[in-house]
Design a protein around this motif. Structure first.
Motif, short mmCIF file in Angstrom:
data_model
loop_
_atom_site.label_atom_id
_atom_site.label_comp_id
_atom_site.label_asym_id
_atom_site.label_seq_id
_atom_site.Cartn_x
_atom_site.Cartn_y
_atom_site.Cartn_z
N TYR A 69 14.75 17.00 50.71
CA TYR A 69 15.28 17.08 49.36
C TYR A 69 16.81 17.08 49.38
N PRO A 70 17.43 16.44 48.36
CA PRO A 70 18.90 16.42 48.30
C PRO A 70 19.51 17.80 48.08
N LYS A 71 18.76 18.67 47.39
CA LYS A 71 19.21 20.03 47.16
C LYS A 71 18.14 21.00 47.67
N PRO A 72 18.51 21.98 48.47
CA PRO A 72 17.52 22.89 49.08
C PRO A 72 16.59 23.55 48.08
N ARG A 73 17.10 23.97 46.91
CA ARG A 73 16.25 24.70 45.97
C ARG A 73 15.10 23.85 45.45
N SER A 74 15.21 22.52 45.58
CA SER A 74 14.12 21.64 45.15
C SER A 74 12.88 21.82 46.01
N LEU A 102 16.33 29.30 50.98
CA LEU A 102 16.87 28.41 49.94
C LEU A 102 18.13 28.95 49.28
#
Length: 265
Positions: A69-74, A102
């Motif tokens: 994922y481009p952003k960890p929280r995703s 995250l």
């Protein structure tokens, strides 16, 4: 916030239906109390967190998932499935692990895990049995299947038998109306069920007999194994077995025979 303090209200409108430790399974012992004790014993935790070897393994899998994922929280949803594959539910240690991996607060993680009914708040059984009680399945016998199966097993919605083998869930839709009434075991289909066949299925599972889904892989995985697949870590069985049955394909067959096509845009 600990898991024990989270209200047992589902996101499917079944509010107030489940209370921890209120259903008696065998010997007068509350089913969920016994199941919870078994689940907490199985999950290797130390001082509220995972044991070093478990933590190392989870971190390795989590980093692989996060890297997609481009952003960890995703990656939060698959990570919740990952910790559920370890404990059989999203434990307090699981919430903390996801938050740490995250860079989120624990409250943010709990807010997501308690919103979706697919993430469980107490240990589920080795075989998680879902009975569809939505409109079509209900009128075809789904409500009766649920009533008789729940009485037969001795537990209710999102509750687990004392032996840890079976948990039940009232499902709003299995997206298989052409096979109504439908049940699922660890998200594999069991079509055209009756109260008798449903009870026999659960008895076979408790007795350790080999059971094959109506469609999909011949092998029936455990609830933890299914959670691992949902985390995005395949078991190699995605293409095994038929994915659709004759009722689902009947319309397509008629259309081809008559030369029907969808209107062009």
């Amino acid at each position: 916030m600990s898991d024990e303090k989270i209200n047992a209200t589902t996101g499917t409108g079944l509010t107030g239906e489940t209370a921890v430790g209120t259903t008696t399974a065998t010997g007068g012992e509350p089913a969920n109390r016994a199941a919870r004790a078994a689940g907490e014993k199985e999950s290797a935790t130390v001082n509220g967190g995972y044991a070093p070897d478990v933590r190392e393994r989870l971190e390795r899998d989590a980093k692989e998932i996060i890297g997609r994922y481009p952003k960890p929280r995703s990656a939060l949803l698959p990570l919740l499935h990952l910790v559920q594959s370890e404990d059989g539910y999203v434990s307090d240690a699981g919430h903390e692990f996801c938050a740490e991996m995250l860079g989120l607060s624990k409250a943010e993680v709990v807010g997501v895990s308690t919103f979706y009914t697919m993430y469980k708040r107490r240990p589920m059984g080795q075989y998680h049995v879902g009975v569809c009680i939505n409109t079509l399945c209900a009128v075809m016998g789904g409500d009766q299947i649920w009533d008789e199966l729940s009485e037969h097993v001795g537990v209710g919605h999102d509750e687990t038998t004392a032996d840890g083998k079976i948990s039940l869930e009232r499902l709003e839709c299995n997206a298989a109306c052409d096979f109504a009434p439908v049940m699922m075991v660890n998200w594999e289909f069991f079509d055209n069920q009756t109260p008798a066949s449903a009870k026999q299925l659960v008895d076979d599972l408790r007795d350790g007999k080999e059971v094959s889904p109506t469609r999909g892989p011949k092998k029936l995985c455990t609830f933890k194994e299914a959670s691992r697949v949902l985390a995005g870590l395949p078991d190699g069985l995605a293409a095994d077995g038929p994915t659709a049955g004759d009722p689902s394909l009947e319309g397509l067959k008629i259309a081809k025979a008559k030369g029907w096509k969808a209107p062009e845009a």
